[in-house]
Design an enzyme around this catalytic site. Structure first.
Site, short mmCIF file in Angstrom:
data_model
loop_
_atom_site.label_atom_id
_atom_site.label_comp_id
_atom_site.label_asym_id
_atom_site.label_seq_id
_atom_site.Cartn_x
_atom_site.Cartn_y
_atom_site.Cartn_z
N TYR A 87 0.84 -1.20 0.00
CA TYR A 87 0.00 0.00 0.00
C TYR A 87 0.86 1.24 0.00
CZ TYR A 87 0.68 0.96 5.04
OH TYR A 87 1.20 1.26 6.27
N CYS A 88 0.25 2.37 -0.41
CA CYS A 88 0.95 3.63 -0.26
C CYS A 88 -0.02 4.72 0.16
CB CYS A 88 1.78 3.98 -1.48
SG CYS A 88 0.87 4.39 -2.93
N ARG A 89 -0.18 5.79 -0.63
CA ARG A 89 -0.90 6.94 -0.07
C ARG A 89 -2.41 6.87 -0.15
NH1 ARG A 89 3.50 11.05 -2.51
NH2 ARG A 89 4.94 11.01 -0.75
#
Lengths: 217, 217
Positions: B174-176
Site C-alpha cells: 500500500y501507499c498513499r
DNA sequence: CTAATGTTCAACGAGTTGATTGAATATCAT
DNA sequence: ATGATATTCAATCAACTCGTTGAACATTAG
C-alpha cells in the site's frame, strides 16, 4: 518512470474540481440536481445572461459533470451522475467545517431554526400521517421527483396559498437540498403567520437513497 | 430578498473547490493526507520549485483546506480536517466515473492488477498472520501513521531490499491512497521478481476509520 | 551582532477566465 | 424557402492564474 503518470490523474481530477470552482456553476448544478433543464429555464432560474449560462454549462461538460441531449430546438442538460450532487453537498459540508466565512453564513442561517428533520424521522412522520410535507421548489422540479404525498407550493406562490395549509398540524418544508436558502425564506414566512414549521435539509434524490418514498414523473 | 444570500454560500464553496482545481495542489493534499510537512520537504517530494509550492500552499490555506504552524524557522502545513482527504478521494472517484480521460487512465492502471484488498479482507489477513504488509511510502509518512505490523520499504529502496521480503507468503502493498501510482510501480517491480502481490487502495487514515489497527507516532 | 536558513513576498509575462456583445448555426413552423 | 426560436460561437476586455526570478523577512546558530 511510472507506467501511468500520477500527474495525469491529478490533472483530470483538477478538471472536475474546476467545474465546481465558480458560484454560478454550483448554482446550476444545484438546479440540475432536481431535474433536467434546458438552457432557457436555467437562464430564468438563475437570472444570469443567456450566453453566460451557456458558457458555464460547457465548462461543466468539459469537467464531465453534466451531459446534454438535443430535444427539438432546445438542449436539455442533466447531471452525468447523481454522485455529482453528492460531491457538491460534500463540498458544502467541508466548506462549512473549514472556512470561517462559510461557518458564519451557516450559523446566521440556522440561527433561529431548530434542527432539521432526519430521513428516519421523516419516515416516522409520514407513517403517522400527522404532518404535511411542503415542497417549495418550482413546479417542474416537483413534477420530476418529489417526496410522496408532499404538497407543492413554490415559494413565490406561498403567500397567496396559505389557506391550503392545515392550521392544526405541523409542517415540514423542503426544497433543493442542504444549502438551499429557499427553505429559510419559506420558514420565515410561515413562522410569521403562526405556523409550526420544521425543515428537511436534504435533496429529494438524497432522501430517495435514504429510503424515503419518492414519486417520479 | 433572502435573509442569507444563496450566492454567498456558493461563493464560499467555490473557493474550497478552487483549492482542489490544480494538479499540483491535489498532489500536495495527497502528501499532506499522510503526515504534516514543512515547505522544504513538500518541495522535495513534489519536485516543484520552492516558491511555487509556497504559493499553492497559500491558495490551499485561502480555501480553508490546510493550516500552518510555525516550528522554529520552518512552517509546518497540515490538512484542516481529515475530511479534506475524503473529499479529494471522492473527487477522484467521480472523475473516474464521469470523465472518459480519467476512466482510461484508471483502466490502463488496473489493467493487469487484480482487485485491491478491502479493509475487511485486510483484517482477516492480519488476523491469520500469513501475509506481510508492505508500506512503500517515505519514512516520515510511515513514522506518522502506518498499518500495524507493516514493513516500511520506500519505493526507491525496494529494489535493494528485496531480501527482507518473505518468499513464501503473499505480500500486500500500500501507499498513499486510492490514486497513488507508487503502489503500481512497487507491484510491477515485485511481480517481475516473482512475488505474489496484492494491493490496498485506501489511505492509512481511511483504513483507520474502517477499523484497521494503525500505529501512530 | 552577523550569517545562514527557511519561507514569503513582489513583480513580471504568458496564458486563462468570465462577462458582454453581436453574429452564426440549427431546428421547427409556416 | 422564410422567419422565428433556442443555443452556441467568436471577439473583446479586465481580472486573475501560474511559474519564474530575486529581494525581503523572520528565526536560529555562531
Amino acid at each position: 518512470m511510472s507506467t501511468v503518470d500520477q500527474q495525469a490523474f491529478f490533472r483530470c481530477f483538477a478538471r472536475v474540481a474546476d467545474g465546481l470552482s465558480h458560484a454560478h456553476r454550483l448554482a446550476l448544478l444545484q438546479i440540475l440536481g432536481q431535474a433536467e433543464r434546458d438552457v432557457e429555464s436555467l437562464t430564468a432560474l438563475t437570472g444570469l445572461p443567456l450566453a453566460s449560462v451557456s458558457q458555464h454549462l460547457q465548462r461543466l461538460k468539459r469537467a464531465g459533470l453534466v451531459e446534454v441531449r438535443r430535444e427539438g430546438r432546445r438542449r436539455v442538460y442533466r447531471l452525468s451522475s447523481p454522485r455529482v450532487s453528492a460531491l457538491s453537498d460534500a463540498l458544502g459540508r467541508l466548506a462549512i467545517e473549514c472556512l470561517d466565512e462559510a461557518a458564519a453564513l451557516e450559523a446566521a442561517r440556522r440561527g433561529d431554526a431548530e434542527r432539521a428533520v432526519s430521513a428516519d424521522e421523516l419516515l416516522r412522520l409520514l407513517h403517522r400521517n400527522e404532518t404535511v410535507i411542503v415542497d417549495v421548489r418550482p413546479r417542474e422540479e416537483y413534477a420530476f421527483a418529489h417526496v410522496e404525498g408532499a404538497l407543492n407550493v413554490p415559494l413565490d406562490e406561498l403567500e397567496g396559498r396559505l389557506g391550503e395549509l392545515p392550521r392544526g398540524r405541523d409542517l415540514v418544508v423542503y426544497c433543493r437540498g442542504p444549502f438551499c436558502v429557499t427553505t429559510d425564506e419559506a420558514v420565515a414566512l410561515l413562522r410569521g403567520r403562526g405556523f409550526g414549521v420544521r425543515t428537511l435539509d436534504r435533496s429529494v434524490a438524497d432522501l430517495a437513497l435514504a429510503g424515503v418514498p419518492v414519486t417520479r414523473a
